[in-house]
Structure formats: C-alpha cells, structure tokens
Write a protein that holds these residues in place. Structure first.
Motif, PDB file in Angstrom:
ATOM      1  N   HIS A 114      -0.138   1.559  -8.041  1.00 13.77           N
ATOM      2  CA  HIS A 114      -0.553   2.485  -9.084  1.00 13.77           C
ATOM      3  C   HIS A 114      -2.022   2.221  -9.413  1.00 13.77           C
ATOM      4  CE1 HIS A 114       3.614   3.267  -9.149  1.00 13.77           C
ATOM      5  NE2 HIS A 114       3.732   3.638 -10.398  1.00 13.77           N
ATOM      6  N   PRO A 115      -2.760   3.238  -9.864  1.00 14.58           N
ATOM      7  CA  PRO A 115      -4.177   3.051 -10.192  1.00 14.58           C
ATOM      8  C   PRO A 115      -4.390   1.882 -11.154  1.00 14.58           C
ATOM      9  CG  PRO A 115      -3.586   5.357 -10.301  1.00 14.58           C
ATOM     10  CD  PRO A 115      -2.307   4.607 -10.096  1.00 14.58           C
ATOM     11  N   GLY A 116      -5.378   1.038 -10.808  1.00 17.69           N
ATOM     12  CA  GLY A 116      -5.712  -0.102 -11.647  1.00 17.69           C
ATOM     13  C   GLY A 116      -4.973  -1.382 -11.297  1.00 17.69           C
ATOM     14  N   GLU A 117      -3.974  -1.321 -10.422  1.00 16.56           N
ATOM     15  CA  GLU A 117      -3.272  -2.545 -10.017  1.00 16.56           C
ATOM     16  C   GLU A 117      -4.233  -3.444  -9.248  1.00 16.56           C
ATOM     17  OE1 GLU A 117       0.559  -2.462  -8.164  1.00 16.56           O
ATOM     18  OE2 GLU A 117       1.145  -0.692  -9.314  1.00 16.56           O
ATOM     19  N   HIS A 118      -3.945  -4.747  -9.257  1.00 16.51           N
ATOM     20  CA  HIS A 118      -4.784  -5.734  -8.580  1.00 16.51           C
ATOM     21  C   HIS A 118      -3.967  -6.536  -7.570  1.00 16.51           C
ATOM     22  CE1 HIS A 118      -7.202  -4.937 -12.172  1.00 16.51           C
ATOM     23  NE2 HIS A 118      -8.227  -5.235 -11.395  1.00 16.51           N
ATOM     24  N   LYS A 119      -4.657  -6.995  -6.536  1.00 18.23           N
ATOM     25  CA  LYS A 119      -4.062  -7.920  -5.578  1.00 18.23           C
ATOM     26  C   LYS A 119      -5.183  -8.773  -5.003  1.00 18.23           C
ATOM     27  CE  LYS A 119      -4.136  -5.423  -1.161  1.00 18.23           C
ATOM     28  NZ  LYS A 119      -3.299  -5.001  -0.039  1.00 18.23           N
ATOM     29  N   ALA A 145     -10.435 -13.796  -0.914  1.00 18.69           N
ATOM     30  CA  ALA A 145      -9.495 -14.319  -1.911  1.00 18.69           C
ATOM     31  C   ALA A 145      -9.867 -13.956  -3.345  1.00 18.69           C
ATOM     32  CB  ALA A 145      -9.321 -15.827  -1.771  1.00 18.69           C
ATOM     33  N   LYS A 146     -10.804 -13.038  -3.542  1.00 21.55           N
ATOM     34  CA  LYS A 146     -11.101 -12.507  -4.879  1.00 21.55           C
ATOM     35  C   LYS A 146     -10.145 -11.349  -5.144  1.00 21.55           C
ATOM     36  CE  LYS A 146     -14.789 -15.097  -5.457  1.00 21.55           C
ATOM     37  NZ  LYS A 146     -15.046 -16.022  -6.494  1.00 21.55           N
ATOM     38  N   MET A 147     -10.339 -10.654  -6.243  1.00 15.43           N
ATOM     39  CA  MET A 147      -9.424  -9.573  -6.609  1.00 15.43           C
ATOM     40  C   MET A 147      -9.823  -8.239  -5.995  1.00 15.43           C
ATOM     41  SD  MET A 147      -7.161 -11.126  -8.273  1.00 15.43           S
ATOM     42  CE  MET A 147      -6.184  -9.727  -8.701  1.00 15.43           C
ATOM     43  N   MET A 148      -8.794  -7.467  -5.621  1.00 15.70           N
ATOM     44  CA  MET A 148      -8.970  -6.088  -5.180  1.00 15.70           C
ATOM     45  C   MET A 148      -8.299  -5.198  -6.221  1.00 15.70           C
ATOM     46  SD  MET A 148      -8.055  -6.278  -1.141  1.00 15.70           S
ATOM     47  CE  MET A 148      -8.974  -4.825  -0.641  1.00 15.70           C
ATOM     48  N   ARG A 149      -8.819  -3.984  -6.386  1.00 14.56           N
ATOM     49  CA  ARG A 149      -8.233  -3.019  -7.325  1.00 14.56           C
ATOM     50  C   ARG A 149      -7.831  -1.767  -6.543  1.00 14.56           C
ATOM     51  NH1 ARG A 149     -12.307  -1.812 -11.207  1.00 14.56           N
ATOM     52  NH2 ARG A 149     -13.041  -0.318  -9.692  1.00 14.56           N
ATOM     53  N   PHE A 150      -6.665  -1.222  -6.869  1.00 17.04           N
ATOM     54  CA  PHE A 150      -6.228   0.019  -6.238  1.00 17.04           C
ATOM     55  C   PHE A 150      -6.937   1.173  -6.910  1.00 17.04           C
ATOM     56  CE2 PHE A 150      -3.334   3.669  -5.858  1.00 17.04           C
ATOM     57  CZ  PHE A 150      -3.331   3.772  -4.484  1.00 17.04           C
ATOM     58  N   ASP A 151      -7.601   1.990  -6.107  1.00 15.42           N
ATOM     59  CA  ASP A 151      -8.316   3.160  -6.602  1.00 15.42           C
ATOM     60  C   ASP A 151      -7.710   4.385  -5.915  1.00 15.42           C
ATOM     61  OD1 ASP A 151     -10.062   5.094  -7.474  1.00 15.42           O
ATOM     62  OD2 ASP A 151     -11.862   3.949  -6.992  1.00 15.42           O
ATOM     63  N   GLU A 152      -7.169   5.290  -6.701  1.00 15.23           N
ATOM     64  CA  GLU A 152      -6.447   6.436  -6.165  1.00 15.23           C
ATOM     65  C   GLU A 152      -7.366   7.570  -5.730  1.00 15.23           C
ATOM     66  OE1 GLU A 152      -2.438   8.484  -7.533  1.00 15.23           O
ATOM     67  OE2 GLU A 152      -4.000   8.576  -9.051  1.00 15.23           O
ATOM     68  N   SER A 201     -11.860  10.990  -0.846  1.00 17.65           N
ATOM     69  CA  SER A 201     -10.916  10.833  -1.954  1.00 17.65           C
ATOM     70  C   SER A 201      -9.575  10.285  -1.500  1.00 17.65           C
ATOM     71  CB  SER A 201     -10.734  12.153  -2.692  1.00 17.65           C
ATOM     72  OG  SER A 201     -10.204  13.115  -1.816  1.00 17.65           O
ATOM     73  N   ASP A 202      -9.576   9.406  -0.543  1.00 23.32           N
ATOM     74  CA  ASP A 202      -8.346   8.751  -0.124  1.00 23.32           C
ATOM     75  C   ASP A 202      -8.050   7.571  -1.038  1.00 23.32           C
ATOM     76  OD1 ASP A 202      -8.049  10.443   2.009  1.00 23.32           O
ATOM     77  OD2 ASP A 202      -8.846   9.046   3.480  1.00 23.32           O
ATOM     78  N   PRO A 203      -6.767   7.291  -1.291  1.00 24.72           N
ATOM     79  CA  PRO A 203      -6.436   6.089  -2.054  1.00 24.72           C
ATOM     80  C   PRO A 203      -6.724   4.845  -1.222  1.00 24.72           C
ATOM     81  CG  PRO A 203      -4.449   7.212  -1.329  1.00 24.72           C
ATOM     82  CD  PRO A 203      -5.594   8.069  -0.922  1.00 24.72           C
ATOM     83  N   ALA A 204      -7.182   3.781  -1.891  1.00 25.82           N
ATOM     84  CA  ALA A 204      -7.528   2.555  -1.167  1.00 25.82           C
ATOM     85  C   ALA A 204      -7.552   1.365  -2.105  1.00 25.82           C
ATOM     86  CB  ALA A 204      -8.899   2.705  -0.518  1.00 25.82           C
ATOM     87  N   TRP A 205      -7.401   0.177  -1.516  1.00 28.41           N
ATOM     88  CA  TRP A 205      -7.626  -1.079  -2.219  1.00 28.41           C
ATOM     89  C   TRP A 205      -9.080  -1.440  -1.975  1.00 28.41           C
ATOM     90  CZ3 TRP A 205      -4.265  -3.304  -5.444  1.00 28.41           C
ATOM     91  CH2 TRP A 205      -2.924  -2.959  -5.341  1.00 28.41           C
TER      92      TRP A 205
END
Length: 64
Positions: free
Chosen positions: A13-18, A24-31, A42-46
C-alpha cells in the motif's frame, strides 16, 4: 462517497516501507510517480530513500 480499494491485503500500500536489498536502508512504496532515465512514468514501485543508492523495484511494468 468512499473509494473502494480493490487491492489484495497481501499487496503493498502507498507509504509502506521495506529494507532495500542493495544498501539495507529503507524503501518506500510509491503507487504513482517514478523518475526513470529522465522520464516520469506512473508505474507503482519500491523506491530506495537513500540518495546514494536510489534502487528502484518496479512492481508492474507498463504495457506497450
């Protein structure tokens, strides 16, 4: 009127992190928006939040 989210609970979901697999830093899901090779798509991606890494994992490739 509420918007119906048809996304499966297993999907990001938008704003999730992994954790980024490269730095090894944080990634954010951008829809919505992603800058790739000078073009905005405009593809969804981490997207890695580490400016030195900037690793991108596209979730769905655009159809030609």
């Amino acid at each position: 009127m509420a918007t119906l989210d048809r996304r499966s609970p297993a999907q990001p979901h938008p704003g999730e992190h992994k954790t980024c697999p490269h730095c090894a830093k944080m990634m954010r899901f951008d829809e919505r928006f992603l800058l790739e090779q000078g073009m905005i798509v405009s593809d969804p991606a981490w997207v890695c939040l580490n400016r030195e890494c900037q690793h991108i994992e596209r979730v769905r490739l655009a159809q030609p």
